[in-house]
Design an enzyme around this catalytic site. Structure first.
Site, PDB file in Angstrom:
ATOM      1  N   ALA A  10       5.215  -6.369  -3.381  1.00 25.59           N
ATOM      2  CA  ALA A  10       4.638  -6.606  -4.705  1.00 25.59           C
ATOM      3  C   ALA A  10       4.974  -8.030  -5.105  1.00 25.59           C
ATOM      4  O   ALA A  10       6.148  -8.403  -5.167  1.00 25.59           O
ATOM      5  CB  ALA A  10       5.207  -5.610  -5.719  1.00 25.59           C
ATOM      6  N   THR A  19       3.034  -1.419  -8.971  1.00 25.16           N
ATOM      7  CA  THR A  19       3.199  -1.594 -10.405  1.00 25.16           C
ATOM      8  C   THR A  19       1.847  -1.839 -11.067  1.00 25.16           C
ATOM      9  O   THR A  19       0.879  -2.251 -10.436  1.00 25.16           O
ATOM     10  CB  THR A  19       4.144  -2.770 -10.726  1.00 25.16           C
ATOM     11  OG1 THR A  19       3.538  -4.002 -10.294  1.00 25.16           O
ATOM     12  CG2 THR A  19       5.490  -2.610 -10.033  1.00 25.16           C
ATOM     13  N   LYS A  53       3.465   0.948   1.033  1.00 28.76           N
ATOM     14  CA  LYS A  53       3.583   0.188  -0.212  1.00 28.76           C
ATOM     15  C   LYS A  53       4.849   0.661  -0.910  1.00 28.76           C
ATOM     16  O   LYS A  53       4.854   1.699  -1.577  1.00 28.76           O
ATOM     17  CB  LYS A  53       2.360   0.438  -1.098  1.00 28.76           C
ATOM     18  CG  LYS A  53       2.349  -0.349  -2.401  1.00 28.76           C
ATOM     19  CD  LYS A  53       1.915  -1.783  -2.185  1.00 28.76           C
ATOM     20  CE  LYS A  53       1.798  -2.514  -3.508  1.00 28.76           C
ATOM     21  NZ  LYS A  53       1.373  -3.924  -3.325  1.00 28.76           N
ATOM     22  N   GLY A  95      -4.538 -11.914  -2.660  1.00 34.54           N
ATOM     23  CA  GLY A  95      -5.272 -11.204  -1.619  1.00 34.54           C
ATOM     24  C   GLY A  95      -4.418 -10.460  -0.621  1.00 34.54           C
ATOM     25  O   GLY A  95      -4.872 -10.176   0.491  1.00 34.54           O
ATOM     26  N   LYS A  96      -3.183 -10.096  -0.998  1.00 31.55           N
ATOM     27  CA  LYS A  96      -2.297  -9.396  -0.066  1.00 31.55           C
ATOM     28  C   LYS A  96      -2.895  -8.087   0.426  1.00 31.55           C
ATOM     29  O   LYS A  96      -2.825  -7.769   1.615  1.00 31.55           O
ATOM     30  CB  LYS A  96      -0.939  -9.103  -0.721  1.00 31.55           C
ATOM     31  CG  LYS A  96      -0.018 -10.269  -0.891  1.00 31.55           C
ATOM     32  CD  LYS A  96       1.378  -9.829  -1.278  1.00 31.55           C
ATOM     33  CE  LYS A  96       1.420  -8.969  -2.508  1.00 31.55           C
ATOM     34  NZ  LYS A  96       0.951  -9.661  -3.728  1.00 31.55           N
ATOM     35  N   GLY A 151      -5.983 -15.630   1.495  1.00 34.34           N
ATOM     36  CA  GLY A 151      -6.546 -14.322   1.220  1.00 34.34           C
ATOM     37  C   GLY A 151      -7.880 -14.311   0.513  1.00 34.34           C
ATOM     38  O   GLY A 151      -8.576 -13.284   0.540  1.00 34.34           O
ATOM     39  N   VAL A 157      -6.051  -7.120   0.580  1.00 36.72           N
ATOM     40  CA  VAL A 157      -7.200  -7.350   1.461  1.00 36.72           C
ATOM     41  C   VAL A 157      -6.738  -7.784   2.845  1.00 36.72           C
ATOM     42  O   VAL A 157      -7.251  -7.302   3.863  1.00 36.72           O
ATOM     43  CB  VAL A 157      -8.154  -8.393   0.849  1.00 36.72           C
ATOM     44  CG1 VAL A 157      -9.203  -8.842   1.857  1.00 36.72           C
ATOM     45  CG2 VAL A 157      -8.838  -7.822  -0.382  1.00 36.72           C
ATOM     46  N   PRO A 169     -12.768 -14.674   3.118  1.00 35.75           N
ATOM     47  CA  PRO A 169     -13.557 -15.130   1.979  1.00 35.75           C
ATOM     48  C   PRO A 169     -13.243 -14.376   0.691  1.00 35.75           C
ATOM     49  O   PRO A 169     -12.895 -13.193   0.718  1.00 35.75           O
ATOM     50  CB  PRO A 169     -14.997 -14.860   2.429  1.00 35.75           C
ATOM     51  CG  PRO A 169     -14.882 -13.717   3.386  1.00 35.75           C
ATOM     52  CD  PRO A 169     -13.575 -13.929   4.099  1.00 35.75           C
TER      53      PRO A 169
END
Length: 235
Positions: free
Chosen positions: A112, A40, A36, A14-15, A173, A17, A203
């Protein structure tokens, strides 16, 4: 400019989000950029993580991607197999300096995978990025909710401590609607094993929300340190 590194205890935690949630809250009064360094597993021209960030925040922030590799592998491996130039820490540091010169208030750098995933075959990692900035950036760790996360979260915290990097805290996350025993007890155990506070619980499924619901949920799910109103549960 304030800079924050967002990493994870692994992939699929969940990074993106969490990055979008922090960005959405900050964008109410600040100029926010999400960087970013390496994307990948996405073909050129296809929407990647930054497209999700833009959609979830209602396009209220700026985004920038430095390198993209089509295979869903660690950046170093993906670059080698594709024949494309590998990403280097110096490239990321230069991009950060350029963004700082644009009047940005908050820069979020989303990695990543985890903190020690290799960017190139010289062994440079996101941890090296955090350390290479003029003022070493604090690191926000996004964790999974269930069994096994205490180990990966503790290992991430240990890696940060060994490099004298600031562990800002942990955010879960993707917390399930009906958590099992491990998922419930991990809320109290994560701060103990990492030595850093739990700064939020978002959530599962939030990535499909519209911008209005996303912002409301982010505010309810993130700690005031990250711009929200969430209060950690009592031990």
């Amino acid at each position: 400019m304030r800079t924050m590194i967002v990493t994870g205890t692994g992939t699929g935690v969940g990074k993106t989000v969490v990055t979008a949630a922090v960005a959405a809250l900050a964008a109410a009064g600040e100029r926010v950029v999400v960087l970013k360094p390496a994307q990948t597993g996405i073909e050129p021209g296809a929407p990647g993580d930054l497209a999700d960030v833009t959609r979830l925040t209602g396009a209220r922030i700026a985004t920038r991607e430095l390198a993209r590799y089509p295979e869903p592998l660690a950046p170093a491996t993906a670059a080698r197999r594709s024949g494309l130039p590998p990403l280097r820490v110096a490239d990321v540091a230069a991009a950060v300096a350029d963004i700082e010169g644009s009047g940005t208030d908050l820069l979020l750098v989303e990695g990543a995978g985890g903190m020690l995933v290799r960017l190139n075959d010289d062994g440079e990692t996101l941890a090296d990025v955090a350390a290479a900035l003029d003022a070493p950036a604090p690191v926000l760790v996004v964790a999974s909710a269930g069994l096994g996360v205490l180990n990966t979260a503790a290992l991430t915290a240990e890696a940060l401590a060994r490099r004298s990097l600031t562990h800002l805290g942990t955010v879960i996350g993707a917390y399930p609607e009906q958590p099992d025993l491990a998922e419930r007890t991990n809320l109290a155990d994560l701060p103990t094993v990492t030595g850093a506070p739990l700064l939020g619980v978002l959530p599962a499924g939030l990535g499909s929300a519209d911008p209005e619901r996303f912002l409301t949920t982010a505010r309810c799910g993130l700690h005031p340190v990250l711009g929200g109103q969430w209060v950690p549960p009592l031990p």
